[in-house]
Design an enzyme around this catalytic site. Structure first.
Site, PDB file in Angstrom:
ATOM      1  N   PRO A 159       3.460   4.284  -1.130  1.00 41.60           N
ATOM      2  CA  PRO A 159       3.088   5.574   0.148  1.00 41.60           C
ATOM      3  C   PRO A 159       1.085   5.802   0.499  1.00 41.60           C
ATOM      4  CG  PRO A 159       3.571   6.543  -2.016  1.00 41.60           C
ATOM      5  CD  PRO A 159       3.862   5.051  -1.838  1.00 41.60           C
ATOM      6  N   CYS A 182       3.591  -0.843 -12.286  1.00 45.83           N
ATOM      7  CA  CYS A 182       4.496   0.330 -13.541  1.00 45.83           C
ATOM      8  C   CYS A 182       4.996  -0.402 -14.491  1.00 45.83           C
ATOM      9  CB  CYS A 182       4.060   1.446 -12.751  1.00 45.83           C
ATOM     10  SG  CYS A 182       5.422   1.359 -11.765  1.00 45.83           S
ATOM     11  N   SER A 235      -1.498   6.678  -2.016  1.00 43.88           N
ATOM     12  CA  SER A 235      -2.108   7.390  -2.270  1.00 43.88           C
ATOM     13  C   SER A 235      -3.440   6.424  -2.972  1.00 43.88           C
ATOM     14  CB  SER A 235      -1.448   7.476  -4.093  1.00 43.88           C
ATOM     15  OG  SER A 235      -0.815   6.858  -4.741  1.00 43.88           O
ATOM     16  N   LYS A 236      -2.887   5.128  -4.245  1.00 43.84           N
ATOM     17  CA  LYS A 236      -4.147   4.143  -3.684  1.00 43.84           C
ATOM     18  C   LYS A 236      -5.062   3.580  -2.220  1.00 43.84           C
ATOM     19  CE  LYS A 236      -1.736   1.798  -7.392  1.00 43.84           C
ATOM     20  NZ  LYS A 236      -0.420   2.501  -7.709  1.00 43.84           N
ATOM     21  N   ALA A 259       0.876  -0.845   0.057  1.00 45.79           N
ATOM     22  CA  ALA A 259      -0.371  -0.203   0.149  1.00 45.79           C
ATOM     23  C   ALA A 259       0.786   0.843  -0.015  1.00 45.79           C
ATOM     24  CB  ALA A 259      -1.031   0.096   1.582  1.00 45.79           C
TER      25      ALA A 259
END
Length: 738
Positions: A183, A292, A185-186, A181
């Site tokens: 940093p 990514c 943001s999601k 999880a």
């Protein structure tokens, strides 16, 4: 190749996550002094040309896009009722101000909404920090973004990173696991979706956000706490062996399976983490796998392996219609493997034995140039049945074997080997099952090892804490225990009477972080998170205990000498929207003008309020209060969403206890903007405002940091200051403790 390292800043990276060189200060906003670099990598270009993941004729555009810095992207926190007000402010004020602006002869391009993100709640801009520094109007915009980000109303997040949570299709009752999880943001998106209905203070669902890095867990806590949710828990585990959790269901202990899992994986560990994810996914549940990276070895190969080993238990869902406007390429069905020296292998039979440990026979892609984003890969998996290696009764392990977690595939999946056939790392025989039966009860006389309690362990009522120090094998800070209060705790009667709490107030959801002494802060979690905490914070020699870093939202803080005002606990702004549905007393209804007074003056006299608010305030005794603004549909220029502020009613004055950034947020909502130049003042020495007096603005700008000092309320020169409490009002994580 995988996600960017989230623990430190790195040099220039290609948009698929590979390092390339260092960025220019003005282009990327990083440190000065970096030399210009040649953004070229022949092996990289050769690899992706050969794989043909880019359509014919688009490869140069693909490479050109990756050589340019990414645009800045922001997302408005959608679940808050203030989202529409923030969006209105952005569109009607800041974006209009910059759309015709020129800096150094260059016309500024106004920010644009992401076409595929719902309700225009996400925007992107190519403004660099160099440009921001050269224009006062843009500097105002920058300060707006900074303060709104700190107060949790805006998140700065790369565009493609916003896609996986949207594809999970979250509902308020879902139990959600975010496996990697930090940093955060999601994770913030997941929390937003869980709270989509602001009229429900405690959604039935929750988010468990995990990260393997203990230090990054505290960054994750900071991100999550900006949203002030009672439905989030941050834990610290290796995602590939995250422990199986339990919970009480109808008085019976059961295994917890998640309705939704976000599996946004780091490089090298994709298959192990993904396998662990689908094992913990409920039948009928949905898991989003994302990277990514554009490399099929990290993308299609992992999904292919999962589908093959699931033997029909998993199904690849079609998410093509879920985000209208998103440009993407379909996944590929075949690929070759290349060594770092540039040697190609198109079949497993071609791979030399010496390469077998490096190359394994396992098998919606977003390209950077299609929408000026980073490269990204996303797949949506739906679980149709238990995994094949979970369909048998478990056997008892050798009791001498020391198991660090209840299950984890010990090695990467190999050709022809299902997860059940992978040799365990502990050296036990391969026919020893490593997973409890999904959805079934172990046969009588052959209980699951996960349900076997430690004989010497005695669980204290309502106390969730780490094991004794001698059993700890942790890296990082030792966390304070989570202690739930009982319904008859002596703390409650004065709180109940002072705030006239409704009978349905969930007392059992209140917890503290201490066993001994006076309780300084009270927190609240949802009913289901309480269930999880109470059933998974034990430890034994058989399975790994749950290492919780943080959970809950602060709702009350102890007020030194507060008993003389009727209650020892004052309201905390962090939890005001969680508590307000249950508070039926000590509420003052205020107007827009009252909001301006309360947030621009430190301790205004009661007489500074409007007649209605003044009359209400005079009827209340001293102590903590709720200052509530309710929208007036007849006044379209006023904020059209409710505002609740924590305050203090003194002898002759009143004060709002709101952090600096939240003050700025609420002032903007009522038409007052406080702006500072680089020195913090205008040329005349005052702070610039667009509405309100200079005196009011100076009162706000000179306030130290809204730090409350311990001690009783005092009166000096006819005005008072609430100095109860010993901490900033600003929300911070519950720290490392010594």
């Amino acid at each position: 190749m995988g996600r960017k390292n989230r623990n430190r800043q790195r040099p220039q990276q290609n948009r698929d996550g590979r390092p390339e060189g260092k960025r220019n200060r003005d282009d990327a906003g990083w440190g000065a002094g970096y030399s210009e670099i040649i953004k070229e990598n022949k092996l990289f270009e050769h690899y992706y040309k050969e794989l043909k993941i880019v359509p014919d004729g688009e490869f140069e555009a693909f490479m050109d896009a990756m050589r340019e810095p990414l645009p800045a992207t922001i997302r408005i926190t959608g679940y808050k009722s203030h989202a529409k007000e923030i969006l209105h402010t952005l569109k009607e004020k800041y974006f209009k101000e910059v759309q015709d602006l020129e800096v150094d002869g260059q016309k500024i391009e106004a920010p644009q909404p992401l076409s595929w993100y719902p309700d225009e709640l996400a925007w992107h801009t190519s403004l660099s920090r160099k440009i921001l520094r050269k224009s006062p109007l843009l500097e105002k915009f920058h300060q707006f973004l900074v303060s709104e980000t700190e107060s949790g109303n805006i998140s700065r997040q790369e565009a493609v990173s916003m896609i996986p949570p949207l594809l999970l299709k979250i509902e308020s009752q879902h139990k959600i696991l975010d496996m990697c999880a930090a940093p955060g943001s999601k994770t913030a998106q997941l929390i937003e979706m869980l709270h989509s209905d602001m009229d429900v203070p405690f959604p039935e669902g929750f988010v468990i956000a995990n990260d393997v890095d203990n230090k990054r867990c505290y960054l994750l806590v900071h991100q999550a706490k900006r949203l002030n949710s009672p439905c989030i828990m941050v834990v610290n585990h290796d995602a590939s062996s995250i422990p199986r959790l339990h919970f009480d269901q109808d008085g019976k202990k059961d295994v917890l399976f998640y309705d939704r899992i976000l599996c946004d994986v780091p490089c090298r560990l994709q298959i192990r983490i993904a396998v662990r994810g689908v094992e913990q996914l409920a039948v009928g549940g949905r898991m989003v796998y994302s990277t990514c990276s554009l490399n099929p070895i990290e993308d299609e190969a992992v999904i292919s392996a999962l589908l093959e080993k699931s033997e029909g238990a998993l199904e690849l869902a079609d998410a093509s219609a879920d985000l209208p406007g998103l440009k993407y390429m379909p996944g590929i069905t075949s690929w070759k493997v290349m060594t770092k020296e540039g040697q190609w292998y198109s079949d497993w039979s071609e791979v030399p034995t010496s390469r077998h440990t490096q190359i394994r026979p396992t098998i919606m892609r977003i390209l950077p140039h299609h929408q000026n984003t980073g490269g990204f890969f996303v797949a949506v998996l739906v679980k149709k049945a238990p995994m094949p290696w979970n369909r048998r009764y478990p056997k008892l392990r050798n009791k001498d074997v020391n198991v660090s977690s209840d299950v984890a595939p010990a090695e990467e999946l190999q050709m022809g080997a299902s997860p059940a056939e992978v040799p365990p790392a502990d050296g036990s025989s391969t026919d020893t099952p490593v997973e409890a039966v999904e959805g079934e009860t172990p046969a009588e006389g052959n209980p699951s090892v996960l349900d076997t309690p430690a004989p010497s362990e005695v669980k204290k009522d309502n106390v969730c804490g780490p094991p004794p120090p001698k059993k700890m094998k942790l890296f990082g800070f030792k966390e304070d225990p989570f202690v739930f209060l009982t319904e008859d705790d002596p703390i409650f009667p004065p709180i109940q009477a002072f705030y006239n709490l409704s009978p349905d107030f969930p007392k059992l959801n209140v917890l503290t972080r201490t066993h001994e002494g006076k309780k300084r802060h009270l927190y609240m979690v949802s009913k289901e998170l309480r269930n999880v905490l109470l059933n998974n914070m034990e430890s034994s020699h058989i399975f790994c205990f749950l290492q919780v870093i943080n959970t809950g939202v602060k709702v009350w803080s102890r007020n030194t000498d507060g008993e003389e005002f009727g209650c020892a606990f004052r309201l905390a702004q962090e939890g005001i929207y969680t508590l307000c549905p249950y508070i039926r007393a000590r509420i003052i209804n205020i107007s827009v003008e009252d909001v301006k007074v309360l947030l621009t003056q430190e301790n205004p006299f009661l007489s500074k309020l409007g007649d209605d608010a003044h009359s209400q305030a005079k009827k209340l005794e001293m102590g903590s209060i709720v200052l509530r603004y309710l929208p007036d549909p007849k006044d379209p220029d006023a904020p059209q969403c409710p505002i609740d502020l924590c305050g203090w009613r003194g002898k002759t004055s009143i004060r709002a206890f709101v952090s600096r950034n939240e003050r700025l947020h609420y002032l903007r909502m009522v038409g007052v903007e406080v702006f500072r130049d680089k020195q913090g003042k205008k040329n005349d020495g005052s702070t610039e405002t667009q509405e309100g007096s200079t005196e009011d603005a100076e009162s706000l700008s000179q306030e130290p940091d809204l730090v409350e000092q311990e001690g009783a309320e005092t009166e000096q020169n006819g005005s008072e200051s609430n100095t109860n409490g010993a901490e900033p009002v600003v929300s911070t994580c519950d720290g490392p403790t010594s």
